[in-house]
Motif scaffolding. Structure first.
Motif, PDB file in Angstrom:
ATOM      1  N   THR A  42       7.419   4.481  -7.771  1.00 20.95           N
ATOM      2  CA  THR A  42       6.176   4.682  -6.683  1.00 20.95           C
ATOM      3  C   THR A  42       5.271   5.833  -6.898  1.00 20.95           C
ATOM      4  O   THR A  42       4.366   5.044  -6.160  1.00 20.95           O
TER       5      THR A  42
ATOM      6  N   ASN B 160      13.535   9.100  -3.274  1.00 22.92           N
ATOM      7  CA  ASN B 160      13.081  10.186  -3.308  1.00 22.92           C
ATOM      8  C   ASN B 160      13.082  11.574  -4.792  1.00 22.92           C
ATOM      9  O   ASN B 160      14.020  12.026  -4.043  1.00 22.92           O
TER      10      ASN B 160
ATOM     11  N   GLU C 249       0.728   8.612  -6.701  1.00 26.23           N
ATOM     12  CA  GLU C 249       1.428   7.363  -6.583  1.00 26.23           C
ATOM     13  C   GLU C 249       1.360   6.214  -7.712  1.00 26.23           C
ATOM     14  O   GLU C 249       0.188   6.320  -8.914  1.00 26.23           O
TER      15      GLU C 249
ATOM     16  N   ARG D 191       0.820  -0.572  -0.203  1.00 29.01           N
ATOM     17  CA  ARG D 191      -0.271   0.270  -0.020  1.00 29.01           C
ATOM     18  C   ARG D 191       1.083   0.859   0.419  1.00 29.01           C
ATOM     19  O   ARG D 191       0.599   2.585  -0.406  1.00 29.01           O
ATOM     20  N   THR D 192       2.262   0.876   0.756  1.00 29.99           N
ATOM     21  CA  THR D 192       2.690   2.776   0.379  1.00 29.99           C
ATOM     22  C   THR D 192       4.497   2.182  -0.791  1.00 29.99           C
ATOM     23  O   THR D 192       4.513   0.698  -0.494  1.00 29.99           O
ATOM     24  N   ALA D 193       5.161   2.962  -0.348  1.00 29.67           N
ATOM     25  CA  ALA D 193       6.931   2.804  -0.993  1.00 29.67           C
ATOM     26  C   ALA D 193       7.089   2.031  -0.321  1.00 29.67           C
ATOM     27  O   ALA D 193       8.048   1.391  -0.814  1.00 29.67           O
ATOM     28  N   ASP D 194       6.957   2.411   1.503  1.00 29.64           N
ATOM     29  CA  ASP D 194       7.794   1.675   2.420  1.00 29.64           C
ATOM     30  C   ASP D 194       7.650   0.028   2.643  1.00 29.64           C
ATOM     31  O   ASP D 194       8.446  -0.887   2.196  1.00 29.64           O
ATOM     32  N   GLU D 195       6.503  -0.320   1.946  1.00 33.86           N
ATOM     33  CA  GLU D 195       5.800  -1.691   1.362  1.00 33.86           C
ATOM     34  C   GLU D 195       6.686  -2.403   1.174  1.00 33.86           C
ATOM     35  O   GLU D 195       7.900  -3.259   0.595  1.00 33.86           O
TER      36      GLU D 195
ATOM     37  N   ARG E 265      -2.941   6.335  -4.314  1.00 29.49           N
ATOM     38  CA  ARG E 265      -3.319   8.535  -3.724  1.00 29.49           C
ATOM     39  C   ARG E 265      -2.504   9.130  -4.818  1.00 29.49           C
ATOM     40  O   ARG E 265      -1.392   8.410  -5.106  1.00 29.49           O
TER      41      ARG E 265
ATOM     42  N   ARG F  36      -1.389  12.455  -4.193  1.00 28.61           N
ATOM     43  CA  ARG F  36      -0.700  13.469  -2.987  1.00 28.61           C
ATOM     44  C   ARG F  36      -1.163  14.801  -2.980  1.00 28.61           C
ATOM     45  O   ARG F  36      -0.888  15.278  -1.952  1.00 28.61           O
TER      46      ARG F  36
ATOM     47  N   LEU G  29      -0.898   1.044  -4.578  1.00 27.81           N
ATOM     48  CA  LEU G  29      -0.766   2.585  -3.975  1.00 27.81           C
ATOM     49  C   LEU G  29      -1.305   3.247  -4.946  1.00 27.81           C
ATOM     50  O   LEU G  29      -0.720   4.270  -5.989  1.00 27.81           O
TER      51      LEU G  29
END
Lengths: 470, 470
Positions: free
Chosen positions: B207, B178, B110, B49-53, B96, B98, B94
């Protein structure tokens, strides 16, 4: 020394008497640096006439472990073409325009062709090559590609990166990569030309480029606008973009001081508006058609005046008036030079943050050096402000210039906080390498080093430039 | 097997029950391929669900030496998102947006946001995101960036590469880079985002992206034009570009057969011009202002008619007529599917070479397979022709499809000879990897391999795609 003289002998044999310069006096122009900030050193200056000769030079230098510094018009502002020993490879004699095709809207030029010559060749074919900047008479295509040059027309036409369709480059091992395609769409593998655009000759040496052409504008209109704040300029920019879209070909922000310095130092200039204003915008519309752009411009300005965003405006009534307005903009750097010492910052921030950046930046600069003549001007439509700080009137230039580190820190810290770039259009070169090391994301720095190592493992191509050492 | 189940357990712990799919039925949609040319295989489908995941997944996979295939909307046409074992990493969650800023003319989305959702969010902010293509309801931003997507608006707005201001990507070792800058000018070191645009997930996993926005068009005009030859279409294209510049937002070339197939197979379509013509052009002008574009278009068409370049033309008299003309263009692929088997080529050549390419290509195809229903159509303004060959009427589809290799060779040889690209907008993926190996300059291939090795030394990211093996 033996191997060095062997190396030079092989070069001289291949290049002929015009091709290799070793006399210190003759080398001097290639070792000088525009602002006198650096003093170059080299064992020789090589001047190939063809990409094959350039490739030969690079291969020989690689074999002899001699560093190479590629050089175009030597007009850069960050020391990117300064040699510290090794060989200067001047591209100036690769000066042929290989072709122009109005149906492809493309022109193929060798690295040593000046920007002016490309503009002229495009015009002769009924087209426009839109890149435009102060040094266009001497800056050369190879350098402009290698530094991803910007200028005043980026708002409409993009940076050099957006103007390159194809590229030819000599790799650090002396092979030639031929990517001189004339294609608008090409997804056949990695887009290799991107490696060489903007990498300042550290990954390869650009020897030729296919450049995009556009229709020549047939109508133009320009206006000089007085406003109270950068916020007002931001509102005007949006209004202009919404109404004119790509018809908007110039949007330059100037502070009051810039105009006062021009009027004071540059003979023949006249005040463009009856009253003084805190800020000015020079705005230009263009069209490839016969169109009433002055009428359109007046209409947009009237709306903006009614909305109390702008205080006054003058639309150029003739081509002479229009070029007169642009001259006010173009002579700002010279007027500032005549006014005294300056510490300059070529930075960008998101367009929406420009008012914030200017408000805070000006306050911080004044607090750091009371009386400083802050003169931030430039390409507001691109978020690119030349945040240039002049010495306080009457101050000792040397004392002021000693503040460079402190002022860099203040300005670059603020730019960084606002998500901006410490190098908007002039590049990194030598001048900003340590600043890049300070502000860049560590992952980004690591990726840059990975690319440099992968393409130039011996580190012989423009060593010490751009990529901070570990 | 123990280490694989350990690996999957760690993933399931981090991602939760919605995040990891191992049931074969549930995995099926992620393993299917649009045209049925490939059948994917995977040990699991991970849906972060996230870039971290996503970064966690890539790091874990790197540790366990499990290959990863990133996947967006799975709408690609070259097998780039097909897995051959390993983990499918779906970016669909992913999803959203932003941020949107009309002053920056930028939107941050995303990777899993669909193109349609980006277009809608831009519209809600009074702006336009111009990328437009058939699968826009299901294609996702990450995939569109990774494949440098094209479509019908490239002529005016560029490919996806030109529409990306900033990027965020997971590197093959699981670090996040990033680069989500909202800048129009940034020369602070190498332009790293270029590595990930168009490299089809082989160098990193996109991402999120910062995308450029434009003003919404307020006026539009379109015309359907009948012409005798592609050469006439080339002259019309130049005439349109010279007169309208960036007002020209569409220029699609269609052969007679395309229209006849549409009229035959697609209910509710009507013949756009009274007579049949060998070739047609669908041309569109747009402007962000209220402007008489129909009048401008009629004027240019009248000049071109007087010059005997065009035979007939109909300018849309209403918005309904305009969308009707575009529908004729958009249903061509479906009409061709209903007509029979097809062997397709997504190629480009220099715009000036299109007449030559079509004349020679059509003759060669007919000689190779007499009666072949050649239907080359597409984005003439970009030099991008979908050189699609339909089976002869009544022939056995399987017999025709067996000619794929032979027809590929004929078409791609010609494209190569004309300085074109064998992959204009759909990419390389699996489908064209061997073709890339055949036609690419060996130096270019070596550079691609160097980049792949430098960024993904273990070769775990979308293995086997794009870069031909040595």
């Amino acid at each position: 020394m033996d191997s060095q003289s062997d190396f030079l002998r092989r070069l001289a044999e291949r290049l002929g008497p015009q091709g290799l310069i070793t006399d210190p006096d003759d080398m001097a122009p290639y070792l000088a640096e525009e602002r006198g900030a650096y003093r170059g050193q080299a064992i020789a200056v090589a001047r190939p006439r063809t990409a094959d000769e350039a490739a030969f030079l690079v291969a020989e230098a690689a074999r002899a472990s001699v560093p190479i510094v590629p050089q175009g018009g030597n007009t850069g502002l960050v020391g990117g073409a300064v040699a510290a020993g090794g060989l200067v490879l001047s591209l100036a004699r690769l000066d042929r325009i290989r072709g122009v095709d109005p149906f492809d809207r493309a022109l193929t030029a060798e690295a040593g062709v000046t920007l002016k010559a490309v503009q002229d060749a495009a015009l002769a074919a009924g087209c426009l090559f839109p890149l435009s900047l102060g040094s266009e008479g001497t800056a050369r295509i190879g350098g402009l590609v290698s530094t991803n040059a910007g200028g005043t027309a980026v708002l409409r036409y993009g940076n050099m990166r957006e103007l390159v369709l194809g590229l030819e480059a000599v790799l650090p091992d002396g092979r030639i990569w031929n990517g001189l395609k004339v294609l608008r769409k090409d997804n056949a593998g990695y887009d290799l030309k991107q490696l060489f655009i903007g990498s300042e000759g550290t990954l390869g040496i650009v020897t030729a480029a296919v450049l995009r052409l556009f229709p020549q504008p047939r109508s133009r209109a320009a206006a000089f606008v007085g406003l109270a704040t950068p916020q007002a300029a931001l509102l005007l920019l949006k209004r202009m973009q919404d109404a004119a879209d790509d018809g908007l070909t110039g949007f330059e922000l100037l502070p009051s001081l810039a105009i006062e310095l021009v009027l004071q130092h540059m003979p023949g200039t006249v005040r463009p508006l009856a009253n003084r204003h805190a800020w000015y915008v020079l705005v230009e519309l263009s069209s490839p058609r016969e169109a009433d752009l002055a009428g359109l411009l007046e209409g947009i300005l009237a709306e903006s005046y009614e909305a109390a965003e702008t205080a006054d405006a003058a639309v150029a009534a003739s081509e002479a008036q229009r070029t007169g307005l642009w001259r006010l903009r173009e002579v700002i750097p010279e007027a500032r030079r005549r006014d005294g010492a300056s510490i300059n910052h070529d930075v960008s921030v998101p367009v929406s943050r420009i008012p914030d950046f200017l408000d805070r930046g000006l306050a911080l600069a004044e607090r750091a050096v009371p009386g400083v003549r802050a003169c931030p001007f430039g390409h507001m439509g691109d978020g690119n402000i030349h945040f240039n700080l002049g010495q306080p009137p009457g101050a000792d230039p040397a004392v002021f210039l000693a503040e460079r580190e402190r002022l860099n820190r203040i300005v670059h810290d603020l730019v960084h906080e606002l998500g901006g770039s410490i190098a908007a259009e002039h590049g990194i070169g030598l001048l900003k390498r340590d600043e890049l090391a300070r502000y860049a994301d560590p992952v980004a720095l690591d990726l840059m080093r990975t690319l440099k190592r992968a393409l130039d493992p011996a580190g012989l191509l423009n060593p010490g430039k751009v990529v901070p050492e570990e």
